[in-house]
Write a protein that holds these residues in place. Structure first.
Motif: not given
Length: 202
Positions: A7, A9, A23-24, A27, A38-42
């Motif tokens: 993901i 954002t 996005a939340r 997830q 799931v991985s997340h990059r802001d």
């Protein structure tokens, strides 16, 4: 078999951004599906700088011949491409800023759209080199633009993804979010229902 989703954002509003909320929600639903990680990059927190000529030039230098500064600059692109390749699905949670994408997201694309790495030029035109991956766009917008000439964002995102070989793209829209609380709640509910339907199919 495990499916890995990344993901990304890019809202400057942080936790107050509606694209962040989508996005939340994605997830949370993904956490309920067995076999989906799931991985997340802001991209706002990461604060990638705008692409410059020296950084672009660093990609053309063989790794063993790069200076320390060139290694540091090239590593931005190398690391982001490696992360993309390590995932099966890329989820773009995208607000609409002035009919376009946030500059933070564009800075990410500028580093993963790399000739010789993720696409190549051929006699028949550019050819994507990333295979077997798909994308999800979670689009949050104050107005209503989908399906109109004003929606320059969707074809832009699909075009950039397609250039590197990602042509299977699902789009979830939450539009009219600035048109009052009732409209916003209805739009978000519809978008969440679309996510509910999409997540089991990833």
């Amino acid at each position: 078999m495990t499916t890995r989703a990344l993901i990304l954002t890019s809202s400057i509003l942080g936790e107050n951004g509606q694209s962040i909320a989508l996005a939340r929600y994605f997830q949370d639903r993904a956490a309920e599906r067995e076999g989906l990680e799931v991985s997340h990059r802001d991209l706002v927190a990461d604060d990638l700088p705008h692409l410059t000529q020296p950084e672009l030039a660093s990609w053309q230098v063989p790794p063993e011949k790069r200076s320390a500064e060139q290694r540091e600059m090239a590593a931005r692109s190398d690391d982001l491409i490696r992360e993309l390749l390590d995932h099966d699905v890329v989820v773009l949670a995208v607000p609409l800023y002035n009919l376009g994408v946030p500059s933070q997201l564009k800075a990410w694309f500028d580093r993963v759209m790399r000739s010789g790495q993720t696409f190549q030029y051929t006699e028949k035109g550019p050819q994507g080199l990333i295979e077997g991956k798909r994308a999800v766009i979670l689009a949050a917008r104050g107005g209503q633009y989908a399906g109109t000439p004003m929606d320059s964002q969707t074809p832009h995102l699909k075009g950039m993804l397609g250039l590197i070989g990602i042509s299977e793209v699902d789009v979830v829209y939450a539009e009219g979010l600035a048109k009052g609380e009732a409209h916003r709640e209805a739009a978000l509910k519809e978008a969440k229902q679309a996510i509910d339907s999409l997540v089991p199919r990833l």
